[in-house]
Design a protein around this motif. Structure first.
Motif, PDB file in Angstrom:
ATOM      1  N   TYR A 282       0.820  -1.219   0.000  1.00  0.00           N
ATOM      2  CA  TYR A 282       0.000   0.000   0.000  1.00  0.00           C
ATOM      3  C   TYR A 282       0.850   1.263   0.000  1.00  0.00           C
ATOM      4  O   TYR A 282       0.336   2.352  -0.261  1.00  0.00           O
ATOM      5  CB  TYR A 282      -0.919  -0.006   1.228  1.00  0.00           C
ATOM      6  CG  TYR A 282      -1.936  -1.124   1.210  1.00  0.00           C
ATOM      7  CD1 TYR A 282      -2.594  -1.487   0.041  1.00  0.00           C
ATOM      8  CD2 TYR A 282      -2.233  -1.847   2.376  1.00  0.00           C
ATOM      9  CE1 TYR A 282      -3.511  -2.521   0.034  1.00  0.00           C
ATOM     10  CE2 TYR A 282      -3.160  -2.868   2.379  1.00  0.00           C
ATOM     11  CZ  TYR A 282      -3.793  -3.209   1.193  1.00  0.00           C
ATOM     12  OH  TYR A 282      -4.710  -4.234   1.180  1.00  0.00           O
TER      13      TYR A 282
ATOM     14  N   ARG B 190      -2.510   3.462  -0.853  1.00  0.00           N
ATOM     15  CA  ARG B 190      -3.784   3.421  -0.148  1.00  0.00           C
ATOM     16  C   ARG B 190      -3.517   3.843   1.296  1.00  0.00           C
ATOM     17  O   ARG B 190      -3.097   3.045   2.121  1.00  0.00           O
ATOM     18  CB  ARG B 190      -4.389   2.007  -0.168  1.00  0.00           C
ATOM     19  CG  ARG B 190      -4.625   1.429  -1.543  1.00  0.00           C
ATOM     20  CD  ARG B 190      -5.798   2.108  -2.244  1.00  0.00           C
ATOM     21  NE  ARG B 190      -6.151   1.441  -3.472  1.00  0.00           N
ATOM     22  CZ  ARG B 190      -5.591   1.670  -4.652  1.00  0.00           C
ATOM     23  NH1 ARG B 190      -4.592   2.565  -4.725  1.00  0.00           N
ATOM     24  NH2 ARG B 190      -5.980   1.026  -5.735  1.00  0.00           N
TER      25      ARG B 190
ATOM     26  N   LYS C  64      -5.588   1.962   4.216  1.00  0.00           N
ATOM     27  CA  LYS C  64      -5.166   0.573   4.363  1.00  0.00           C
ATOM     28  C   LYS C  64      -3.733   0.492   4.895  1.00  0.00           C
ATOM     29  O   LYS C  64      -3.414  -0.388   5.705  1.00  0.00           O
ATOM     30  CB  LYS C  64      -5.268  -0.158   3.026  1.00  0.00           C
ATOM     31  CG  LYS C  64      -6.702  -0.354   2.537  1.00  0.00           C
ATOM     32  CD  LYS C  64      -6.735  -1.160   1.253  1.00  0.00           C
ATOM     33  CE  LYS C  64      -8.174  -1.402   0.793  1.00  0.00           C
ATOM     34  NZ  LYS C  64      -8.231  -2.210  -0.455  1.00  0.00           N
TER      35      LYS C  64
ATOM     36  N   ARG D 223      -3.804   1.082   8.588  1.00  0.00           N
ATOM     37  CA  ARG D 223      -4.390  -0.059   9.290  1.00  0.00           C
ATOM     38  C   ARG D 223      -3.389  -1.221   9.375  1.00  0.00           C
ATOM     39  O   ARG D 223      -3.256  -1.874  10.407  1.00  0.00           O
ATOM     40  CB  ARG D 223      -5.663  -0.509   8.575  1.00  0.00           C
ATOM     41  CG  ARG D 223      -6.437  -1.563   9.356  1.00  0.00           C
ATOM     42  CD  ARG D 223      -7.858  -1.723   8.848  1.00  0.00           C
ATOM     43  NE  ARG D 223      -7.909  -2.281   7.492  1.00  0.00           N
ATOM     44  CZ  ARG D 223      -8.268  -1.586   6.420  1.00  0.00           C
ATOM     45  NH1 ARG D 223      -8.612  -0.304   6.528  1.00  0.00           N
ATOM     46  NH2 ARG D 223      -8.291  -2.150   5.227  1.00  0.00           N
TER      47      ARG D 223
END
Length: 549
Positions: free
Chosen positions: A502, A509, A512, A515
């Motif tokens: 990511y 992203r 994401k 996370r």
């Protein structure tokens, strides 16, 4: 006198193919590591060729005598090998000979203490039966041989720390003792019913406490096996009739575990104990996954029928050995070792031969033909295993290139033996990983996807994802990494790979990435290591590079 010598002569002749068939337990080769069993399988098939042919000849010539003497001959050959294995283990404990595993001092001729203890547990009821049968009569050499074998096994079996073997030995010993003292037990129950009920209740409580203690002794290991059986049961439901093939069991299990964790409906304990096993630690489930439920039922029918016949004939020692093996197979993996496979065949034959109408010419001829066909089948498999042994020897020599980082030389050597080693998961992973290190992602993926057919290791998914990422197939890489996450959600590495994915500029992203980084930093690993610390440090650096809106 002549008949007596003839009797002993035939017994000796029968003992040769029996001893040859069971000799695989002592087979060893210095040219292959102890955990690679290709040479053991080759030896088993070679012995199978000679033993089947010898049995065919002996049964054709002396059918009645073979039926009469085979159980006793098998019993004493087992006791002989059991004593040898026990002495081998004692020598390892005291440092007189080497162990086959760097982490365990006691392995016998096996690779680790589990199957070694299971083999001794299988032979213990045979020794017990021969001792009980002779203890009230004149003490002869067979009596002392049985006592010696029993005591030697008792010296080693507790040190193996195999709970499955302990339970198998205990269950089979109770069966043997129960058969020897059944008249006394029945008399006591009839005349002292209340005391018998009280005694049964006490025994039940003690057995429950013992099982609880065994469970608590290695709780995580026991939880892991229970979880494996749960996933294995799901795997059986996917291939209930035909199975997926013996070599494909780990792959089918891995896929079932991946599907299970992908639902999100699992406990923290299940995440903690989950792994990527080569076996499901239950041979009944293993056989059902490999060849389907009908084959499992047929195998159970043969073993159960053979044990019933042996029980009716009073062959309690061999029936106890078969029972021990069946109990041990419930929570271990004996059929992965040729020593247990050959022992199972001999036990079934010795227990069940009494009902075969060998005195009838047509059946004797048919049975002889079947043995000769089996001998040819063993010869064919011997040839195939000979090729595999040669390939394994070349692989063993070539692994130094892979382990030292000389991937180009490793790939050149591995390419020569790929055809013979296509069913070996470790070889296929090393080959594919070496190609990955050489930045040949397409060829690496081709090899690794073949490895996925025989392995459930999530590292294969990780490397395929890294290859896809290298080829800038970011969406595909994400799918492979997510598969690795679902297969073993307790592992931190696939989350770290997703964080790196990511962070790619072409596939950035932010949500994401954050996370995944939090997961890498917050997830508690099974074992702390330097690699975990390095991953967390690099993950924090990725998070610092997140641009502000």
């Amino acid at each position: 006198m002549v008949n007596r010598y003839l009797k002993y002569g035939i017994n000796s002749m029968v003992g040769i193919p029996v001893a040859l068939c069971l000799s695989v337990v002592c087979c060893g080769t210095s040219s292959l590591p102890a955990d690679i069993l290709a040479d053991d399988w080759r030896w088993m098939y070679a012995c199978g060729v000679l033993s089947s042919a010898a049995f065919a000849l002996l049964i054709f010539l002396f059918p009645a005598r073979i039926k009469e003497c085979l159980p006793a001959v098998v019993s004493w050959v087992f006791i002989l090998y059991g004593g040898m294995e026990a002495v081998w283990g004692i020598r390892q404990v005291y440092g007189f000979t080497y162990s086959n595993h760097s982490l365990y001092a006691l392995t016998g001729s096996f690779y680790n203490p589990g199957p070694y203890s299971g083999y001794l547990a299988m032979i213990f009821p045979v020794c017990l039966h021969e001792w009980l049968k002779r203890k009230e009569s004149k003490k002869t050499i067979p009596y002392y041989m049985a006592v010696a074998g029993m005591l030697l096994i008792l010296c080693v079996l507790p040190a193996g720390m195999s709970r499955s073997a302990w339970i198998a030995a205990a269950v089979s010993s109770v069966y043997v003792c129960g058969m020897h003292y059944r008249m006394e037990i029945q008399h006591y129950i009839r005349h002292y019913r209340k005391q018998a009920v009280s005694f049964a209740i006490v025994i039940f409580i003690l057995v429950g406490m013992a099982l609880g203690g065994i469970y608590q002794m290695k709780k995580d290991s026991a939880d892991g096996r229970l979880f494996m059986w749960k996933i294995a049961a799901h795997t059986v439901s996917e291939h209930p009739w035909a199975g997926c093939g013996w070599n494909s069991v780990p792959a089918a299990y891995g896929q079932a575990q991946e599907d299970y964790f992908a639902t999100g409906d699992y406990t923290v304990t299940e995440e903690l104990v989950a792994g990527a096993p080569e076996y499901v630690f239950n041979e009944y489930l293993q056989v059902a996954i490999a060849w389907g439920v009908p084959v499992l039922c047929f195998g159970l029918l043969i073993m159960g029928g053979s044990m019933y016949i042996g029980h009716k004939q009073g062959i309690y020692g061999l029936c106890g050995a078969l029972l021990s093996l069946m109990v041990f197979a419930f929570s271990s993996y004996p059929l992965q070792f040729p020593a247990f496979v050959s022992a199972l065949v001999i036990l079934v034959l010795a227990c069940g031969i009494w009902v075969l109408p060998l005195e009838k010419g047509w059946f004797r001829l048919l049975f002889t033909i079947l043995l000769l066909v089996g001998s040819y089948g063993c010869f064919y498999n011997y040839q195939q295993k000979s090729k595999a042994v040669s390939a394994c020897k070349q692989w063993t020599k070539s692994r130094m290139f892979y382990q030292s980082g000389a991937y180009r030389q490793a790939v050149e050597c591995y390419a020569e033996i790929q055809k013979e080693m296509v069913g070996n998961a470790r070889f296929m992973f090393e080959y594919g990983h070496a190609l990955h290190k050489l930045h040949e992602p397409e060829l690496s993926n081709r090899v690794l996807k073949e490895a996925l057919k025989v392995s459930g290791d999530p590292m294969i998914l990780n490397v395929i994802g890294k290859n896809e990422q290298e080829m800038k197939h970011y969406a595909s890489a994400e799918q492979w990494f997510m598969r690795a996450v679902h297969r073993l959600p307790g592992r931190i590495y696939p989350y770290y790979l997703l964080a790196n994915l990511y962070a790619e500029p072409e596939f950035y992203r932010r949500d994401k990435l954050e996370r995944m980084v939090r997961t890498v930093l917050g997830k508690e690993p099974k074992v702390q290591s330097t690699a975990i610390k390095q991953m967390r440090q690099k993950a924090q650096e990725l998070l610092k590079k997140v641009p502000e809106n």
